[in-house]
Design a protein around this motif. Sequence first.
Motif, short mmCIF file in Angstrom:
data_model
loop_
_atom_site.label_atom_id
_atom_site.label_comp_id
_atom_site.label_asym_id
_atom_site.label_seq_id
_atom_site.Cartn_x
_atom_site.Cartn_y
_atom_site.Cartn_z
N THR A 1 0.84 -1.20 0.00
CA THR A 1 0.00 0.00 0.00
C THR A 1 0.87 1.25 0.00
OG1 THR A 1 -0.15 -0.24 2.42
CG2 THR A 1 -2.00 -1.05 1.10
N GLY A 2 1.96 1.20 0.76
CA GLY A 2 2.89 2.34 0.77
C GLY A 2 3.55 2.55 -0.57
N VAL A 3 3.91 1.44 -1.22
CA VAL A 3 4.53 1.52 -2.56
C VAL A 3 3.56 2.14 -3.56
CG1 VAL A 3 5.44 0.16 -4.48
CG2 VAL A 3 6.09 -0.41 -2.13
N LEU A 4 2.30 1.73 -3.51
CA LEU A 4 1.30 2.26 -4.45
C LEU A 4 1.06 3.75 -4.23
CD1 LEU A 4 -1.27 -0.68 -4.51
CD2 LEU A 4 0.37 -0.04 -6.30
N PHE A 5 1.00 4.16 -2.96
CA PHE A 5 0.84 5.59 -2.68
C PHE A 5 2.06 6.37 -3.18
CE2 PHE A 5 -2.48 4.64 0.65
CZ PHE A 5 -3.46 5.46 0.11
N ALA A 6 3.25 5.80 -3.02
CA ALA A 6 4.47 6.48 -3.48
C ALA A 6 4.47 6.60 -5.01
CB ALA A 6 5.70 5.72 -3.01
N LEU A 7 3.99 5.57 -5.71
CA LEU A 7 3.89 5.63 -7.17
C LEU A 7 2.91 6.71 -7.61
CD1 LEU A 7 3.90 1.82 -8.05
CD2 LEU A 7 5.70 3.49 -8.60
N ALA A 8 1.78 6.80 -6.90
CA ALA A 8 0.80 7.85 -7.22
C ALA A 8 1.40 9.23 -6.97
CB ALA A 8 -0.46 7.66 -6.36
N ALA A 9 2.16 9.36 -5.89
CA ALA A 9 2.82 10.64 -5.61
C ALA A 9 3.83 10.96 -6.72
CB ALA A 9 3.52 10.58 -4.25
N GLY A 10 4.48 9.93 -7.25
CA GLY A 10 5.43 10.13 -8.33
C GLY A 10 4.77 10.67 -9.59
N ALA A 11 3.58 10.13 -9.90
CA ALA A 11 2.83 10.64 -11.06
C ALA A 11 2.48 12.11 -10.86
CB ALA A 11 1.57 9.81 -11.25
N CYS A 12 2.10 12.45 -9.63
CA CYS A 12 1.79 13.85 -9.32
C CYS A 12 3.03 14.72 -9.39
CB CYS A 12 1.16 13.96 -7.93
SG CYS A 12 -0.46 13.20 -7.78
N TRP A 13 4.18 14.17 -8.99
CA TRP A 13 5.43 14.93 -9.03
C TRP A 13 5.81 15.25 -10.48
CZ3 TRP A 13 10.47 13.17 -6.03
CH2 TRP A 13 11.35 14.25 -5.96
N ALA A 14 5.58 14.30 -11.38
CA ALA A 14 5.85 14.56 -12.79
C ALA A 14 5.00 15.73 -13.28
CB ALA A 14 5.55 13.31 -13.61
N ALA A 15 3.72 15.71 -12.92
CA ALA A 15 2.84 16.82 -13.30
C ALA A 15 3.28 18.12 -12.64
CB ALA A 15 1.40 16.49 -12.90
N TYR A 16 3.75 18.03 -11.39
CA TYR A 16 4.20 19.21 -10.66
C TYR A 16 5.35 19.92 -11.37
CZ TYR A 16 6.98 21.72 -7.15
OH TYR A 16 7.73 22.67 -6.50
N ILE A 17 6.31 19.15 -11.88
CA ILE A 17 7.45 19.75 -12.58
C ILE A 17 6.99 20.53 -13.80
CG2 ILE A 17 9.52 19.22 -13.93
CD1 ILE A 17 10.03 16.88 -12.03
N LEU A 18 6.09 19.92 -14.57
CA LEU A 18 5.61 20.57 -15.79
C LEU A 18 4.77 21.81 -15.48
CD1 LEU A 18 4.64 17.34 -17.77
CD2 LEU A 18 6.74 18.69 -17.96
N VAL A 19 3.88 21.69 -14.48
CA VAL A 19 3.01 22.81 -14.16
C VAL A 19 3.78 23.93 -13.47
CG1 VAL A 19 0.93 23.51 -12.91
CG2 VAL A 19 1.02 21.27 -13.98
N THR A 20 4.83 23.59 -12.69
CA THR A 20 5.63 24.62 -12.03
C THR A 20 6.31 25.52 -13.06
OG1 THR A 20 6.06 23.27 -10.08
CG2 THR A 20 7.58 25.05 -10.50
N ALA A 21 6.88 24.91 -14.09
CA ALA A 21 7.52 25.70 -15.14
C ALA A 21 6.50 26.61 -15.84
CB ALA A 21 8.18 24.77 -16.15
N LYS A 22 5.30 26.09 -16.05
CA LYS A 22 4.25 26.87 -16.70
C LYS A 22 3.80 28.02 -15.81
CE LYS A 22 -0.05 26.13 -19.27
NZ LYS A 22 -1.07 25.12 -19.67
N LEU A 23 3.63 27.73 -14.51
CA LEU A 23 3.22 28.78 -13.57
C LEU A 23 4.27 29.87 -13.47
CD1 LEU A 23 1.08 29.58 -11.37
CD2 LEU A 23 2.57 28.44 -9.72
N GLY A 24 5.54 29.47 -13.46
CA GLY A 24 6.61 30.45 -13.37
C GLY A 24 6.66 31.39 -14.56
N SER A 25 6.25 30.91 -15.72
CA SER A 25 6.27 31.74 -16.93
C SER A 25 5.05 32.65 -17.02
CB SER A 25 6.35 30.86 -18.18
OG SER A 25 5.16 30.11 -18.34
N GLN A 26 3.99 32.33 -16.26
CA GLN A 26 2.74 33.09 -16.38
C GLN A 26 2.52 34.07 -15.22
OE1 GLN A 26 -0.48 30.30 -16.80
NE2 GLN A 26 0.23 29.53 -18.78
N THR A 27 3.29 33.93 -14.13
CA THR A 27 3.10 34.80 -12.97
C THR A 27 4.42 35.42 -12.55
OG1 THR A 27 3.45 32.98 -11.40
CG2 THR A 27 1.18 33.38 -12.13
#
Length: 289
Positions: free
Chosen positions: A149-175
């Motif tokens: 269960t811990g491994v699965l939650f960590a994998l889900a967090a990893g998917a969110c982290w991938a999105a975080y990197i992409l959205v952070t760069a986008k947010l930085g360019s717009q604000t």
Amino acid sequence: MAHADRLPAARLMGGIPPTALVLLGIVSVQVGAAFAKQLFTVAGSAGTVTLRLVMAALVLVVIWRPSIRLDRRTLVTVATYGAVLAAMNLCFYAALDRIPLGAAVTIEFLGPLAVAVAGSRRWIDGVWVLLAAAGVVLLTGVQGGLLWTGVLFALAAGACWAAYILVTAKLGSQTTDGKGLALAMVVGAVIALPFGVGSAGTAMLDPLVLAAGFAVALMSSVIPYSLELEALRRMPPRVFGILMSMEPAVAAVAGLVLLGEHLKAAQWAAVCCVVIASIGATRSARPDV
């Protein structure tokens, strides 16, 4: 915005090299995670996340004094960033409640690795993926290893982290400065609030818990997210990814020193596999990644 008109916090970060900003952020977030884990017995993982995000939102709003007068495109980015923050932290803390800090971050780091190799057709990137996969198999396959269960939650967090990197760069360019980050943190806090209340209830109102939550918010959200956002304004995401590859190793050391979480030799080797794969994949990534 002219340099002279920037807030003191922005001027201070502007004088620090972007590489140093990322490294400071890595240390801060992992030390904060170690302290946060000690709150789980009182507030639970979801309650701790909620405290962290609510406190961070309050601090950032005071510092940056954001305006909600944004165009539709920027508002969508801010809302997306906030939702990703909430999901990433809820999943990561749920993993942290079940497996050691170093293991959780190592598995979670598959997200940034995926960003680095996405769309690549080169054989070397396949090698990095296989190395990272071998590391995770080694990490989870050690006798008396990790809760799935811990491994699965960590994998889900990893998917969110991938999105975080992409959205952070986008947010930085717009604000500008940290105004968008402050608004996004408010969104994340609102999303996390029902989970936290349902998990911890009135325990979150205890003065000592609030004080601890404030410290965790500073170390795990306010400081690292502000540093990373500023760094991504001044360096390509590819270089950012190379530096962030140190995260699993720092997490394992923080878990050992602050929480007494001893990984077995094979698990340390697994952490090294993921770190090496992440550095290799990011270094060989396309220049525009």
